[in-house]
Design a protein around this motif. Sequence first.
Motif, PDB file in Angstrom:
ATOM      1  N   UNK A 107       0.836  -1.200   0.000  1.00 19.30           N
ATOM      2  CA  UNK A 107       0.000   0.000   0.000  1.00 19.30           C
ATOM      3  C   UNK A 107       0.870   1.250   0.000  1.00 19.30           C
ATOM      4  N   UNK A 108       1.921   1.245   0.813  1.00 15.37           N
ATOM      5  CA  UNK A 108       2.839   2.387   0.831  1.00 15.37           C
ATOM      6  C   UNK A 108       3.462   2.601  -0.542  1.00 15.37           C
ATOM      7  N   UNK A 109       3.825   1.506  -1.192  1.00 13.80           N
ATOM      8  CA  UNK A 109       4.420   1.606  -2.519  1.00 13.80           C
ATOM      9  C   UNK A 109       3.411   2.143  -3.532  1.00 13.80           C
ATOM     10  N   UNK A 110       2.162   1.687  -3.436  1.00 13.71           N
ATOM     11  CA  UNK A 110       1.113   2.152  -4.340  1.00 13.71           C
ATOM     12  C   UNK A 110       0.820   3.638  -4.139  1.00 13.71           C
ATOM     13  N   UNK A 111       1.011   4.115  -2.901  1.00 11.54           N
ATOM     14  CA  UNK A 111       0.773   5.526  -2.595  1.00 11.54           C
ATOM     15  C   UNK A 111       1.985   6.397  -2.943  1.00 11.54           C
ATOM     16  N   UNK A 112       2.963   5.783  -3.598  1.00 10.74           N
ATOM     17  CA  UNK A 112       4.194   6.487  -3.968  1.00 10.74           C
ATOM     18  C   UNK A 112       4.954   7.008  -2.753  1.00 10.74           C
ATOM     19  N   UNK A 113       4.827   6.294  -1.629  1.00 16.35           N
ATOM     20  CA  UNK A 113       5.633   6.642  -0.465  1.00 16.35           C
ATOM     21  C   UNK A 113       7.070   6.236  -0.754  1.00 16.35           C
ATOM     22  N   UNK A 114       7.993   7.013  -0.309  1.00 16.21           N
ATOM     23  CA  UNK A 114       9.380   6.782  -0.653  1.00 16.21           C
ATOM     24  C   UNK A 114      10.007   5.699   0.219  1.00 16.21           C
ATOM     25  N   UNK A 115      10.483   4.655  -0.423  1.00 16.42           N
ATOM     26  CA  UNK A 115      11.165   3.560   0.259  1.00 16.42           C
ATOM     27  C   UNK A 115      12.600   3.518  -0.247  1.00 16.42           C
ATOM     28  N   UNK A 116      13.544   3.732   0.664  1.00 18.78           N
ATOM     29  CA  UNK A 116      14.947   3.863   0.303  1.00 18.78           C
ATOM     30  C   UNK A 116      15.795   2.828   1.033  1.00 18.78           C
ATOM     31  N   UNK A 117      17.090   2.853   0.759  1.00 23.43           N
ATOM     32  CA  UNK A 117      18.025   2.091   1.568  1.00 23.43           C
ATOM     33  C   UNK A 117      18.169   2.802   2.912  1.00 23.43           C
ATOM     34  N   UNK A 118      18.785   2.124   3.874  1.00 19.64           N
ATOM     35  CA  UNK A 118      18.985   2.743   5.183  1.00 19.64           C
ATOM     36  C   UNK A 118      19.748   4.063   5.046  1.00 19.64           C
ATOM     37  N   UNK A 119      20.832   4.040   4.291  1.00 14.69           N
ATOM     38  CA  UNK A 119      21.679   5.223   4.173  1.00 14.69           C
ATOM     39  C   UNK A 119      20.926   6.384   3.524  1.00 14.69           C
ATOM     40  N   UNK A 120      20.188   6.091   2.462  1.00 14.56           N
ATOM     41  CA  UNK A 120      19.443   7.146   1.758  1.00 14.56           C
ATOM     42  C   UNK A 120      18.378   7.766   2.648  1.00 14.56           C
ATOM     43  N   UNK A 121      17.679   6.918   3.424  1.00 11.54           N
ATOM     44  CA  UNK A 121      16.613   7.431   4.302  1.00 11.54           C
ATOM     45  C   UNK A 121      17.197   8.281   5.422  1.00 11.54           C
ATOM     46  N   UNK A 122      18.281   7.808   6.041  1.00 10.82           N
ATOM     47  CA  UNK A 122      18.915   8.556   7.128  1.00 10.82           C
ATOM     48  C   UNK A 122      19.417   9.903   6.626  1.00 10.82           C
ATOM     49  N   UNK A 123      19.991   9.903   5.439  1.00 12.83           N
ATOM     50  CA  UNK A 123      20.577  11.121   4.884  1.00 12.83           C
ATOM     51  C   UNK A 123      19.544  12.234   4.722  1.00 12.83           C
ATOM     52  N   UNK A 124      18.293  11.862   4.430  1.00 12.83           N
ATOM     53  CA  UNK A 124      17.243  12.854   4.190  1.00 12.83           C
ATOM     54  C   UNK A 124      16.573  13.365   5.466  1.00 12.83           C
ATOM     55  N   UNK A 125      16.713  12.614   6.551  1.00 22.30           N
ATOM     56  CA  UNK A 125      15.872  12.838   7.725  1.00 22.30           C
ATOM     57  C   UNK A 125      16.519  13.716   8.789  1.00 22.30           C
ATOM     58  N   UNK A 126      15.650  14.316   9.589  1.00 27.12           N
ATOM     59  CA  UNK A 126      16.081  15.031  10.788  1.00 27.12           C
ATOM     60  C   UNK A 126      16.006  14.127  12.014  1.00 27.12           C
ATOM     61  N   UNK A 127      15.020  13.222  12.003  1.00 27.52           N
ATOM     62  CA  UNK A 127      14.828  12.289  13.115  1.00 27.52           C
ATOM     63  C   UNK A 127      14.698  10.884  12.543  1.00 27.52           C
ATOM     64  N   UNK A 128      15.441   9.944  13.116  1.00 23.23           N
ATOM     65  CA  UNK A 128      15.497   8.573  12.615  1.00 23.23           C
ATOM     66  C   UNK A 128      14.938   7.627  13.663  1.00 23.23           C
ATOM     67  N   UNK A 129      13.903   6.874  13.294  1.00 24.38           N
ATOM     68  CA  UNK A 129      13.324   5.866  14.173  1.00 24.38           C
ATOM     69  C   UNK A 129      13.789   4.494  13.701  1.00 24.38           C
ATOM     70  N   UNK A 130      14.480   3.770  14.574  1.00 21.42           N
ATOM     71  CA  UNK A 130      14.961   2.426  14.224  1.00 21.42           C
ATOM     72  C   UNK A 130      13.930   1.407  14.694  1.00 21.42           C
ATOM     73  N   UNK A 131      13.283   0.763  13.737  1.00 18.63           N
ATOM     74  CA  UNK A 131      12.234  -0.224  14.016  1.00 18.63           C
ATOM     75  C   UNK A 131      12.562  -1.548  13.332  1.00 18.63           C
ATOM     76  N   UNK A 132      13.830  -1.892  13.287  1.00 19.38           N
ATOM     77  CA  UNK A 132      14.294  -3.018  12.484  1.00 19.38           C
ATOM     78  C   UNK A 132      14.458  -4.292  13.301  1.00 19.38           C
ATOM     79  N   UNK A 133      14.595  -5.396  12.590  1.00 20.57           N
ATOM     80  CA  UNK A 133      15.019  -6.642  13.218  1.00 20.57           C
ATOM     81  C   UNK A 133      16.462  -6.489  13.693  1.00 20.57           C
ATOM     82  N   UNK A 134      16.836  -7.255  14.705  1.00 20.40           N
ATOM     83  CA  UNK A 134      18.165  -7.117  15.284  1.00 20.40           C
ATOM     84  C   UNK A 134      19.295  -7.454  14.313  1.00 20.40           C
ATOM     85  N   UNK A 135      19.037  -8.346  13.375  1.00 21.19           N
ATOM     86  CA  UNK A 135      20.129  -8.779  12.498  1.00 21.19           C
ATOM     87  C   UNK A 135      20.601  -7.694  11.538  1.00 21.19           C
ATOM     88  N   UNK A 136      19.820  -6.632  11.351  1.00 17.00           N
ATOM     89  CA  UNK A 136      20.259  -5.558  10.456  1.00 17.00           C
ATOM     90  C   UNK A 136      20.740  -4.320  11.219  1.00 17.00           C
TER      91      UNK A 136
END
Length: 204
Positions: A43-72
Amino acid sequence: MKLAILGGTNLATALGNKFLARGMDVVFGVREGFYVGQVAWKILQMQNRKIFTFREAIDQADIVFICSDNDVLPLICDAINSLDSVNKIVVDCTNGTSENELGCNTGYIVEETNHPAVFKAFNNLGLEYPKSDPLELVKETYFCGDGVESRLILKRLIELIGFKAIDAGKLKNAKLLEAVYHLRKEIAHVKNGYGDFHFKLMSV
């Protein structure tokens, strides 16, 4: 203000959608090769929400929320280290386990990045949220960290999406917040895995 939500988890899409619904500018960061299979991600993809790599997303943001699995988490820490991120706020929403080598995830992130503005919040929900709270009864989250101005920003963001922000003090208390999460999982285990359990703070 732009937010980055990192991780291909239920918690990532749940928090991201809550912030989007409140008009916030949100980007999502996932590991390379992430398969957009779950309905929420499609649904996010269909709404043209931006999905990036970790580095690309962090680079654009002011605040970063880490909601990942531990292995990454190591990949996310590497991405933080590869950027000029000193002015960004990093919020750890994850939990380590007593069995893995990471211990307290927040401590691990601080050790690996030496980032000056790391906070803890939303970890009581768990990565499976909202599946862990199908009736949306959980209305509070605990947060901790150092720095007055950043704490106020985080508190306002938590309240923006409908949660009561309970201040748990300095960042050193992150391990206590993870312990609360593990306790509720142990209670569920004792109850033969039936249902999920959450704590509510009461003042008497």
